[in-house]
Design a protein around this motif. Structure first.
Motif, short mmCIF file in Angstrom:
data_model
loop_
_atom_site.label_atom_id
_atom_site.label_comp_id
_atom_site.label_asym_id
_atom_site.label_seq_id
_atom_site.Cartn_x
_atom_site.Cartn_y
_atom_site.Cartn_z
N UNK A 161 0.83 -1.20 0.00
CA UNK A 161 0.00 0.00 0.00
C UNK A 161 0.87 1.26 0.00
N UNK A 162 1.91 1.26 0.82
CA UNK A 162 2.80 2.43 0.85
C UNK A 162 3.54 2.60 -0.47
N UNK A 163 3.90 1.47 -1.10
CA UNK A 163 4.56 1.53 -2.40
C UNK A 163 3.62 2.08 -3.46
N UNK A 164 2.37 1.63 -3.41
CA UNK A 164 1.37 2.10 -4.38
C UNK A 164 1.14 3.60 -4.23
N UNK A 165 1.28 4.10 -3.01
CA UNK A 165 1.09 5.53 -2.76
C UNK A 165 2.39 6.32 -2.97
N UNK A 166 3.43 5.61 -3.41
CA UNK A 166 4.71 6.29 -3.63
C UNK A 166 5.43 6.70 -2.36
N UNK A 167 5.13 6.03 -1.26
CA UNK A 167 5.72 6.39 0.03
C UNK A 167 6.81 5.41 0.47
N UNK A 168 7.00 4.35 -0.29
CA UNK A 168 8.05 3.38 0.06
C UNK A 168 8.86 3.00 -1.17
#
Ligand code: FE2
Ligand code: FE2
Length: 168
Positions: A161-168
């Protein structure tokens, strides 16, 4: 001594194997203890809205990991071993130390995945070593392994989820 069974891991002829299993169980015990410490830390320190789901999940895991530690300890005793005292503990989870910023929840998620992966690898090893000679330990560790796989899967989902939001 003469009352010992002649079959399985408690048999006299399996003394060497038993020592090996106790050693693996002791490592597992320490891994669980350290995970309890790390999950307490990381269920308290994080700041921010996004951290809340992760914090809540870790809070629940603490009890489960503590239960694992108790199961490993009990099995060590059943195999005629002695559960070590706290002075023998040495920490290894460098990846679950508090991040520089307490809003850095991705650091925590990745650390949890690493801890769970380490447990999964070690428990698979125990399952292999006990195969055919200590089904009781094997059965116990299979059940614990399932918990760890569940934990890792949950945190992989958080990371996704964080990757999808560009946060990871
Ligand atoms: Fe565990
Ligand atoms: Fe776990």
């Amino acid at each position: 001594m003469t009352t010992r069974t002649s079959q399985g891991i408690l048999a006299e002829e399996n003394a060497e194997k038993r020592e090996q299993v106790i050693e693996l169980l002791t490592k597992a015990y320490w891994m669980e203890i350290e995970t309890v410490m790390s999950y307490i830390t990381n269920s308290v320190n994080p700041d921010g809205l996004r951290a809340q789901e992760i914090v809540e999940s870790l809070r629940q895991d603490i009890q489960e990991e503590l239960g694992h530690a108790q199961q490993f300890a009990a099995r060590i005793k059943e195999l005629y071993g002695v559960v070590p005292g706290s002075l023998e503990f040495s920490a290894e989870q460098s990846y679950l130390q508090p991040p520089d910023q307490q809003t850095d929840i991705v650091h925590v998620i990745k650390g949890v995945i690493e801890a769970e992966t380490g447990a999964i690898e070690h428990y698979n090893r125990i399952i292999e070593v006990t195969d055919g000679v200590d089904f009781v330990t094997q059965d116990m560790v299979i059940a614990i392994l399932r918990d760890e796989e569940g934990h890792r899967r949950l945190f992989e989902g958080f990371l996704r989820e964080f990757e999808a939001d560009g946060l990871a």
